[in-house]
Motif scaffolding. Structure first.
Motif, PDB file in Angstrom:
ATOM      1  N   LYS A 132       0.831  -1.214   0.000  1.00 25.29           N
ATOM      2  CA  LYS A 132       0.000   0.000   0.000  1.00 25.29           C
ATOM      3  C   LYS A 132       0.864   1.261   0.000  1.00 25.29           C
ATOM      4  N   SER A 133       2.168   1.109   0.196  1.00 21.48           N
ATOM      5  CA  SER A 133       3.069   2.262   0.315  1.00 21.48           C
ATOM      6  C   SER A 133       3.159   3.037  -0.992  1.00 21.48           C
ATOM      7  N   HIS A 134       3.230   4.360  -0.869  1.00 23.57           N
ATOM      8  CA  HIS A 134       3.127   5.239  -2.041  1.00 23.57           C
ATOM      9  C   HIS A 134       4.398   5.313  -2.890  1.00 23.57           C
ATOM     10  N   PRO A 135       4.223   5.423  -4.198  1.00 27.77           N
ATOM     11  CA  PRO A 135       5.378   5.527  -5.102  1.00 27.77           C
ATOM     12  C   PRO A 135       6.173   6.826  -4.909  1.00 27.77           C
ATOM     13  N   GLU A 136       5.541   7.896  -4.451  1.00 30.51           N
ATOM     14  CA  GLU A 136       6.248   9.175  -4.265  1.00 30.51           C
ATOM     15  C   GLU A 136       7.443   8.993  -3.326  1.00 30.51           C
ATOM     16  N   MET A 137       7.257   8.147  -2.338  1.00 32.73           N
ATOM     17  CA  MET A 137       8.338   7.889  -1.398  1.00 32.73           C
ATOM     18  C   MET A 137       9.284   6.808  -1.923  1.00 32.73           C
ATOM     19  N   TRP A 138       8.716   5.764  -2.543  1.00 32.21           N
ATOM     20  CA  TRP A 138       9.520   4.558  -2.782  1.00 32.21           C
ATOM     21  C   TRP A 138      10.293   4.550  -4.087  1.00 32.21           C
ATOM     22  N   VAL A 139       9.779   5.178  -5.132  1.00 34.22           N
ATOM     23  CA  VAL A 139      10.563   5.227  -6.382  1.00 34.22           C
ATOM     24  C   VAL A 139      11.917   5.905  -6.130  1.00 34.22           C
ATOM     25  N   PRO A 140      11.960   7.051  -5.451  1.00 33.47           N
ATOM     26  CA  PRO A 140      13.267   7.674  -5.161  1.00 33.47           C
ATOM     27  C   PRO A 140      14.196   6.795  -4.323  1.00 33.47           C
ATOM     28  N   ILE A 141      13.645   6.038  -3.385  1.00 34.45           N
ATOM     29  CA  ILE A 141      14.489   5.146  -2.575  1.00 34.45           C
ATOM     30  C   ILE A 141      15.115   4.085  -3.469  1.00 34.45           C
ATOM     31  N   PHE A 142      14.291   3.461  -4.325  1.00 34.05           N
ATOM     32  CA  PHE A 142      14.823   2.419  -5.213  1.00 34.05           C
ATOM     33  C   PHE A 142      15.829   3.010  -6.193  1.00 34.05           C
ATOM     34  N   ARG A 143      15.566   4.238  -6.642  1.00 30.36           N
ATOM     35  CA  ARG A 143      16.506   4.888  -7.567  1.00 30.36           C
ATOM     36  C   ARG A 143      17.851   5.097  -6.879  1.00 30.36           C
ATOM     37  N   GLN A 144      17.812   5.629  -5.664  1.00 25.38           N
ATOM     38  CA  GLN A 144      19.075   5.934  -4.982  1.00 25.38           C
ATOM     39  C   GLN A 144      19.814   4.679  -4.515  1.00 25.38           C
ATOM     40  N   ASN A 145      19.076   3.621  -4.249  1.00 26.72           N
ATOM     41  CA  ASN A 145      19.735   2.417  -3.729  1.00 26.72           C
ATOM     42  C   ASN A 145      19.699   1.281  -4.743  1.00 26.72           C
ATOM     43  N   LYS A 146      19.675   1.664  -6.007  1.00 29.86           N
ATOM     44  CA  LYS A 146      19.486   0.715  -7.102  1.00 29.86           C
ATOM     45  C   LYS A 146      20.400  -0.512  -7.023  1.00 29.86           C
ATOM     46  N   GLU A 147      21.693  -0.291  -6.906  1.00 26.22           N
ATOM     47  CA  GLU A 147      22.651  -1.406  -6.963  1.00 26.22           C
ATOM     48  C   GLU A 147      22.417  -2.412  -5.835  1.00 26.22           C
ATOM     49  N   ASN A 148      22.274  -1.912  -4.628  1.00 24.53           N
ATOM     50  CA  ASN A 148      22.054  -2.819  -3.493  1.00 24.53           C
ATOM     51  C   ASN A 148      20.729  -3.559  -3.614  1.00 24.53           C
ATOM     52  N   VAL A 149      19.692  -2.828  -4.035  1.00 24.79           N
ATOM     53  CA  VAL A 149      18.370  -3.447  -4.151  1.00 24.79           C
ATOM     54  C   VAL A 149      18.390  -4.537  -5.223  1.00 24.79           C
ATOM     55  N   LEU A 150      19.044  -4.257  -6.344  1.00 24.82           N
ATOM     56  CA  LEU A 150      19.137  -5.258  -7.420  1.00 24.82           C
ATOM     57  C   LEU A 150      19.873  -6.501  -6.939  1.00 24.82           C
ATOM     58  N   ASP A 151      20.916  -6.278  -6.194  1.00 25.45           N
ATOM     59  CA  ASP A 151      21.701  -7.379  -5.654  1.00 25.45           C
ATOM     60  C   ASP A 151      20.820  -8.304  -4.799  1.00 25.45           C
ATOM     61  N   VAL A 152      20.048  -7.711  -3.908  1.00 23.28           N
ATOM     62  CA  VAL A 152      19.193  -8.507  -3.022  1.00 23.28           C
ATOM     63  C   VAL A 152      18.025  -9.105  -3.809  1.00 23.28           C
ATOM     64  N   LEU A 153      17.501  -8.347  -4.765  1.00 27.95           N
ATOM     65  CA  LEU A 153      16.380  -8.834  -5.577  1.00 27.95           C
ATOM     66  C   LEU A 153      16.781 -10.065  -6.385  1.00 27.95           C
ATOM     67  N   ASN A 154      17.988 -10.055  -6.938  1.00 32.63           N
ATOM     68  CA  ASN A 154      18.481 -11.234  -7.667  1.00 32.63           C
ATOM     69  C   ASN A 154      18.562 -12.446  -6.748  1.00 32.63           C
ATOM     70  N   GLU A 155      19.058 -12.225  -5.552  1.00 30.60           N
ATOM     71  CA  GLU A 155      19.128 -13.322  -4.582  1.00 30.60           C
ATOM     72  C   GLU A 155      17.722 -13.825  -4.243  1.00 30.60           C
ATOM     73  N   HIS A 156      16.787 -12.885  -4.091  1.00 29.31           N
ATOM     74  CA  HIS A 156      15.413 -13.264  -3.725  1.00 29.31           C
ATOM     75  C   HIS A 156      14.764 -14.106  -4.831  1.00 29.31           C
ATOM     76  N   ILE A 157      14.964 -13.690  -6.082  1.00 26.47           N
ATOM     77  CA  ILE A 157      14.413 -14.466  -7.204  1.00 26.47           C
ATOM     78  C   ILE A 157      15.047 -15.855  -7.212  1.00 26.47           C
ATOM     79  N   SER A 158      16.334 -15.927  -6.924  1.00 25.17           N
ATOM     80  CA  SER A 158      16.974 -17.241  -6.941  1.00 25.17           C
ATOM     81  C   SER A 158      16.481 -18.104  -5.776  1.00 25.17           C
ATOM     82  N   GLN A 159      16.159 -17.499  -4.647  1.00 22.97           N
ATOM     83  CA  GLN A 159      15.569 -18.258  -3.527  1.00 22.97           C
ATOM     84  C   GLN A 159      14.176 -18.776  -3.898  1.00 22.97           C
ATOM     85  N   LEU A 160      13.391 -17.934  -4.581  1.00 27.41           N
ATOM     86  CA  LEU A 160      12.053 -18.377  -5.006  1.00 27.41           C
ATOM     87  C   LEU A 160      12.155 -19.521  -6.005  1.00 27.41           C
ATOM     88  N   ARG A 161      13.190 -19.466  -6.861  1.00 24.94           N
ATOM     89  CA  ARG A 161      13.380 -20.546  -7.840  1.00 24.94           C
ATOM     90  C   ARG A 161      13.673 -21.874  -7.157  1.00 24.94           C
TER      91      ARG A 161
END
Lengths: 281, 281
Positions: free
Chosen positions: B222-251
């Motif tokens: 339910k969290s708003h994009p106004e807050m979260w898009v900038p967070i993901f933009r600024q922390n892109k590399e770290n978030v991608l790193d964890v997201l890749n791991e998460h997808i591999s855990q789901l696999r």
């Protein structure tokens, strides 16, 4: 009414506590292979008497099967063999097609009502049982046309005493919907826990920094395998179907980030926000 | 102490309410481009006076920047330009490297304290602000060696009045840890909401059947994009790193199900259960 609870854990125990509080039942026989759970249930006044399998079933007017779904499916025919035409049997399992099919042709099929209360916590065992349970949640009855009217009426009264509202559904539809709404949440939560445990080697940092958001998302990852492996086994096809969709949804976030397509990222988030309108109806 | 709050939403508003309740501040200037939020904040006694940017900053002893992380990074140099050597500026953003680097060489860098309170909800706006906030949670201060001792002391007192406990960390380490513990939870939750919205066309069924487990896992969606898009933009590399791991855990879950390797599925779940020991320390 005398009730027999097979499986004196979180769900069986919470039902027993609430039905006793509401005077729906005046005596509860507890049946459990786990002697420790059984003693604990007696100590906590969840049950009034420990009982062996056959004896407990013969003495109870209503028998509630509250054990993992594969065990429930396996012993249900034996239970139906033991009952007479006035007794009622119900289960509480999170998958319904397997159990309904297992007794489809049993001569006493009509004394069984397939039931699934949409409530649970990540905790287990009789010590987790609580009367603060079930209220306001959905109580699903599957394939009601396969049950005797008076058996159904007993379970409908039970639902009322649990302060739940009944929803009627076919077993296969139930298993599709619960894959979407319950089973995938558990897989997501387990995978998230494993992700963080894999990446975040500094356990103290997890503990120190974990916000309420993280705790909330990962809460279900505390749920025990004894309950959940059988659910995933029985609902494999539906769960896989939703899991594939979930992985593909996560890949959209990955792609948006990799390509720095923040308009697309915003679109994905705006779409997800729609869940607010649906959940907060 | 007079406080200027730039951004009178959930976090800025909750800080203001709590600091007023605790008499840490006796007057709050509200600065917000959103006139509606500003009026609402005044009505709710979150702020004592609406103020324009320059005027509010000049009058306040302590300036709290509580706007999305990209806007915060952008206006912080302007704020530092306006203050004198006795004023203190702090932010509350969920990413820290960007903001710390943006002012690294500013002559008044030492008047700034990089702050991140590990609390939030899925709601936003001054109407969501609450004094029931922050208590017992971690308050991260980044790169404390780059701040003046008395500026740091002011923020440490503020942390005490918010009933939080301070944790000291470098900004880049902070951004790695929050990717694990906060940012990935949001992506998981958004993707889960999108999965269910995509697969479950019968919206009424979602509403009727949604259990507390589902609501809990999907809450952050339910969290708003106004807050979260900038967070993901600024922390892109770290978030991608964890997201890749998460997808591999789901696999791994997918593979266990597809191959009907339920021993492996159990292993994955048992491992995930370890999060209980860490979160419930």
């Amino acid at each position: 009414m005398k009730t027999g609870i097979i499986g004196t854990g979180l769900i069986g125990g919470s039902i027993a506590l609430k039905l006793k509080e509401k005077n729906f039942t005046n005596f509860v026989y507890g049946i459990d292979q786990n002697e420790e759970n059984l003693n604990k249930a007696l100590e906590l006044n969840i049950i009034d008497e420990k009982s062996d399998f056959e004896d407990g079933i013969r003495k109870a007017d209503l028998i509630i099967v509250a054990i993992p779904v594969d065990s429930a499916k396996k012993i249900l025919p034996d239970i139906l063999d033991l009952i007479n035409e006035n007794q009622v049997v119900m289960d509480v399992g999170s998958t319904k097609s397997g159990i309904v099919n297992a007794i489809k042709n049993h001569p006493k099929r009509k004394r069984f009502v397939a039931f699934h209360p949409m409530w649970g916590t990540e905790n287990s065992g009789p010590q987790a049982a609580t009367t603060e349970s079930f209220t306001g949640k959905a109580a699903v009855i599957c394939n009601s046309e396969e049950s005797d009217k008076n058996a159904l009426a007993t379970v409908e009264q039970l639902i009322q005493h649990l302060e739940m509202h009944p929803i009627y559904m076919q077993a296969d539809a139930h298993d599709v919907h619960t894959a979407y709404i319950s089973h995938i949440s558990h897989i997501t939560s387990y995978a998230l826990a494993n992700t963080v445990l894999e990446k975040e080697r500094e356990e103290d940092r997890i503990f120190q920094l974990a916000s309420s958001g993280f705790s909330s998302t990962v809460r279900l990852a505390k749920s025990h395998p004894e309950m959940w492996v059988p659910i995933f086994r029985q609902n494999k096809e539906n769960v896989l179907d939703v899991l594939n969709e979930h992985i593909s949804q996560l890949r959209k976030f990955k792609s948006a980030l990799e390509k720095e397509n923040f308009d697309y990222l915003e679109e994905l988030i705006v779409n997800a926000n729609k869940i607010r309108g649906i959940l907060d109806k």
